[in-house]
Scaffold this motif. Sequence first.
Motif, PDB file in Angstrom:
ATOM      1  N   PHE A  47       0.807  -1.222   0.000  1.00  0.00           N
ATOM      2  CA  PHE A  47       0.000   0.000   0.000  1.00  0.00           C
ATOM      3  C   PHE A  47       0.842   1.275   0.000  1.00  0.00           C
ATOM      4  O   PHE A  47       0.303   2.374   0.174  1.00  0.00           O
ATOM      5  N   GLN A  48       2.168   1.095  -0.208  1.00  0.00           N
ATOM      6  CA  GLN A  48       3.081   2.239  -0.315  1.00  0.00           C
ATOM      7  C   GLN A  48       2.974   3.165   0.896  1.00  0.00           C
ATOM      8  O   GLN A  48       2.868   4.401   0.761  1.00  0.00           O
ATOM      9  N   LEU A  49       2.993   2.600   2.088  1.00  0.00           N
ATOM     10  CA  LEU A  49       2.933   3.379   3.317  1.00  0.00           C
ATOM     11  C   LEU A  49       4.338   3.811   3.721  1.00  0.00           C
ATOM     12  O   LEU A  49       5.344   3.262   3.260  1.00  0.00           O
ATOM     13  N   ASN A  50       4.405   4.788   4.599  1.00  0.00           N
ATOM     14  CA  ASN A  50       5.707   5.226   5.108  1.00  0.00           C
ATOM     15  C   ASN A  50       6.348   4.087   5.905  1.00  0.00           C
ATOM     16  O   ASN A  50       5.723   3.539   6.819  1.00  0.00           O
ATOM     17  N   PRO A  51       7.579   3.709   5.553  1.00  0.00           N
ATOM     18  CA  PRO A  51       8.208   2.564   6.224  1.00  0.00           C
ATOM     19  C   PRO A  51       8.489   2.836   7.696  1.00  0.00           C
ATOM     20  O   PRO A  51       9.023   3.890   8.058  1.00  0.00           O
ATOM     21  N   THR A  52       8.110   1.886   8.528  1.00  0.00           N
ATOM     22  CA  THR A  52       8.395   1.970   9.963  1.00  0.00           C
ATOM     23  C   THR A  52       9.207   0.759  10.428  1.00  0.00           C
ATOM     24  O   THR A  52       9.595   0.695  11.586  1.00  0.00           O
ATOM     25  N   SER A  53       9.461  -0.165   9.519  1.00  0.00           N
ATOM     26  CA  SER A  53      10.139  -1.412   9.875  1.00  0.00           C
ATOM     27  C   SER A  53      11.630  -1.335   9.604  1.00  0.00           C
ATOM     28  O   SER A  53      12.118  -0.407   8.934  1.00  0.00           O
ATOM     29  N   ASP A  54      12.351  -2.318  10.106  1.00  0.00           N
ATOM     30  CA  ASP A  54      13.791  -2.419   9.894  1.00  0.00           C
ATOM     31  C   ASP A  54      14.111  -2.549   8.406  1.00  0.00           C
ATOM     32  O   ASP A  54      13.524  -3.382   7.708  1.00  0.00           O
ATOM     33  N   ALA A  55      15.045  -1.731   7.924  1.00  0.00           N
ATOM     34  CA  ALA A  55      15.376  -1.716   6.494  1.00  0.00           C
ATOM     35  C   ALA A  55      15.977  -3.041   6.037  1.00  0.00           C
ATOM     36  O   ALA A  55      15.732  -3.496   4.911  1.00  0.00           O
ATOM     37  N   THR A  56      16.756  -3.670   6.895  1.00  0.00           N
ATOM     38  CA  THR A  56      17.350  -4.966   6.545  1.00  0.00           C
ATOM     39  C   THR A  56      16.272  -6.029   6.381  1.00  0.00           C
ATOM     40  O   THR A  56      16.273  -6.792   5.409  1.00  0.00           O
ATOM     41  N   TYR A  57      15.347  -6.079   7.327  1.00  0.00           N
ATOM     42  CA  TYR A  57      14.230  -7.008   7.216  1.00  0.00           C
ATOM     43  C   TYR A  57      13.445  -6.761   5.934  1.00  0.00           C
ATOM     44  O   TYR A  57      13.073  -7.699   5.217  1.00  0.00           O
ATOM     45  N   SER A  58      13.180  -5.498   5.656  1.00  0.00           N
ATOM     46  CA  SER A  58      12.397  -5.151   4.472  1.00  0.00           C
ATOM     47  C   SER A  58      13.078  -5.604   3.186  1.00  0.00           C
ATOM     48  O   SER A  58      12.447  -6.150   2.286  1.00  0.00           O
ATOM     49  N   GLY A  59      14.393  -5.394   3.113  1.00  0.00           N
ATOM     50  CA  GLY A  59      15.134  -5.809   1.923  1.00  0.00           C
ATOM     51  C   GLY A  59      15.134  -7.312   1.739  1.00  0.00           C
ATOM     52  O   GLY A  59      14.951  -7.819   0.623  1.00  0.00           O
ATOM     53  N   VAL A  60      15.346  -8.056   2.828  1.00  0.00           N
ATOM     54  CA  VAL A  60      15.368  -9.521   2.759  1.00  0.00           C
ATOM     55  C   VAL A  60      14.008 -10.057   2.323  1.00  0.00           C
ATOM     56  O   VAL A  60      13.915 -10.931   1.450  1.00  0.00           O
ATOM     57  N   ILE A  61      12.945  -9.500   2.901  1.00  0.00           N
ATOM     58  CA  ILE A  61      11.603  -9.991   2.575  1.00  0.00           C
ATOM     59  C   ILE A  61      11.222  -9.658   1.148  1.00  0.00           C
ATOM     60  O   ILE A  61      10.820 -10.526   0.371  1.00  0.00           O
ATOM     61  N   TRP A  62      11.364  -8.388   0.781  1.00  0.00           N
ATOM     62  CA  TRP A  62      10.814  -7.931  -0.502  1.00  0.00           C
ATOM     63  C   TRP A  62      11.670  -8.345  -1.694  1.00  0.00           C
ATOM     64  O   TRP A  62      11.137  -8.637  -2.769  1.00  0.00           O
ATOM     65  N   GLN A  63      12.964  -8.391  -1.530  1.00  0.00           N
ATOM     66  CA  GLN A  63      13.840  -8.674  -2.670  1.00  0.00           C
ATOM     67  C   GLN A  63      14.254 -10.137  -2.790  1.00  0.00           C
ATOM     68  O   GLN A  63      14.574 -10.597  -3.888  1.00  0.00           O
ATOM     69  N   ILE A  64      14.251 -10.872  -1.678  1.00  0.00           N
ATOM     70  CA  ILE A  64      14.774 -12.244  -1.718  1.00  0.00           C
ATOM     71  C   ILE A  64      13.692 -13.282  -1.445  1.00  0.00           C
ATOM     72  O   ILE A  64      13.459 -14.175  -2.265  1.00  0.00           O
ATOM     73  N   ARG A  65      13.022 -13.163  -0.312  1.00  0.00           N
ATOM     74  CA  ARG A  65      12.132 -14.246   0.102  1.00  0.00           C
ATOM     75  C   ARG A  65      10.760 -14.209  -0.557  1.00  0.00           C
ATOM     76  O   ARG A  65      10.239 -15.259  -0.957  1.00  0.00           O
ATOM     77  N   LEU A  66      10.158 -13.032  -0.666  1.00  0.00           N
ATOM     78  CA  LEU A  66       8.792 -12.974  -1.184  1.00  0.00           C
ATOM     79  C   LEU A  66       8.686 -13.485  -2.621  1.00  0.00           C
ATOM     80  O   LEU A  66       7.755 -14.258  -2.919  1.00  0.00           O
ATOM     81  N   PRO A  67       9.597 -13.111  -3.545  1.00  0.00           N
ATOM     82  CA  PRO A  67       9.488 -13.683  -4.902  1.00  0.00           C
ATOM     83  C   PRO A  67       9.569 -15.202  -4.904  1.00  0.00           C
ATOM     84  O   PRO A  67       8.856 -15.868  -5.659  1.00  0.00           O
ATOM     85  N   ARG A  68      10.410 -15.749  -4.046  1.00  0.00           N
ATOM     86  CA  ARG A  68      10.564 -17.205  -3.983  1.00  0.00           C
ATOM     87  C   ARG A  68       9.313 -17.870  -3.426  1.00  0.00           C
ATOM     88  O   ARG A  68       8.847 -18.888  -3.956  1.00  0.00           O
ATOM     89  N   VAL A  69       8.767 -17.325  -2.356  1.00  0.00           N
ATOM     90  CA  VAL A  69       7.570 -17.900  -1.756  1.00  0.00           C
ATOM     91  C   VAL A  69       6.389 -17.805  -2.724  1.00  0.00           C
ATOM     92  O   VAL A  69       5.603 -18.755  -2.870  1.00  0.00           O
ATOM     93  N   LEU A  70       6.259 -16.670  -3.398  1.00  0.00           N
ATOM     94  CA  LEU A  70       5.195 -16.517  -4.385  1.00  0.00           C
ATOM     95  C   LEU A  70       5.373 -17.485  -5.549  1.00  0.00           C
ATOM     96  O   LEU A  70       4.394 -18.012  -6.090  1.00  0.00           O
ATOM     97  N   MET A  71       6.631 -17.734  -5.944  1.00  0.00           N
ATOM     98  CA  MET A  71       6.884 -18.711  -7.000  1.00  0.00           C
ATOM     99  C   MET A  71       6.435 -20.099  -6.554  1.00  0.00           C
ATOM    100  O   MET A  71       5.844 -20.859  -7.333  1.00  0.00           O
TER     101      MET A  71
END
Length: 346
Positions: A47-71
């Motif tokens: 929903f393109q909200l202002n980030p409040t979470s850890d940047a490292t967590y966000s990068g790992v989830i969005w760039q690495i894990r989520l594409p794999r899980v969705l696949m």
Amino acid sequence: MLEKIKFPSFVVILIFLLIFTLGVCVSVGTLHIPLVETFTILLEQIFQLNPTSDATYSGVIWQIRLPRVLMGLVIGAGLALCGVVMQAIVQNPLADPYLLGISSGAYLGATIFIILGGSLIGIISNMGLTLVAFFGALFAAIVVLFLASYKSKMTTTKLILSGTIINAACTACANFIIAMSGTDNTIARITYWTMGSLASSKWDSLLLPLCSVLIIVIFFLTQYRPLNAMLQGDETAITLGINILFYRKLYLVIVALLTGILVSISGIIGFVGLIIPHISRAIVGANHKRLIPVSILLGAIFLMVVDAIARTIIDNVELPIGIFTALVGAPFFAYIMIKKNYNFSK
């Protein structure tokens, strides 16, 4: 059968379970991320909200894990759907998406690419393995359909025999190439590919399987009446006014294309298209109006969970998915064999 829970409620439960499973699978890994943090990051990104979470967590989830899980979600749903359709087409409880020799065709294509090298394809070397594996799968499916319909009408027996022939031929050719030209490195790579993996999943590789599965799922959700008739046998289908030859060829072409796409991306992930339809059939019966959506959801959940296990069960080691699908599939079929009240067509 569902006795106490109505079917729509059961589907809603499976959808919520799917979302929860996705969150859990995204959270687990070498870097463990709290589940609440995971869902917070997903909502912020979607929903393109202002980030409040850890940047490292966000990068790992969005760039690495989520594409794999969705696949995993997409491929699990697609293989389960293909398994349901194939079992109806050939009226055989042992049918799976690879019945037409598609997996062996992809295996031959992957072997040719890995051993002869990406230099043969030059410009598209980054997608070379996926592309060549897909064309190998497609070639195998075309030859099977040709053999099954050559000089006489297509029957389930001819389909199974043709698939067996092409499977043996493609496997033999691939093994011959490996024996003549394989090195330790290429043989290891081929072996790993044949056992299935989602390790190479990226956002840009997700679009094709996602769109393909979505379109074909929507199509087959409208095809439950012909599939129900086909499952009862050719004579019953013809009596009900179903053009059995037309529907069989149409469904086979669609399943072959989808299976070719999925196999070329993930390698050969066995048992998903075989056991998930049976589990779903045992829960909701053989009516494809219920069987198809339940199989899709269970297939997606199953493969996401299996992939999470494969990449986390041993620290810093990723095991092929096919190992775990086989470990689940073998005892399940032993159970199916000894269960007295299981009926494939009811």
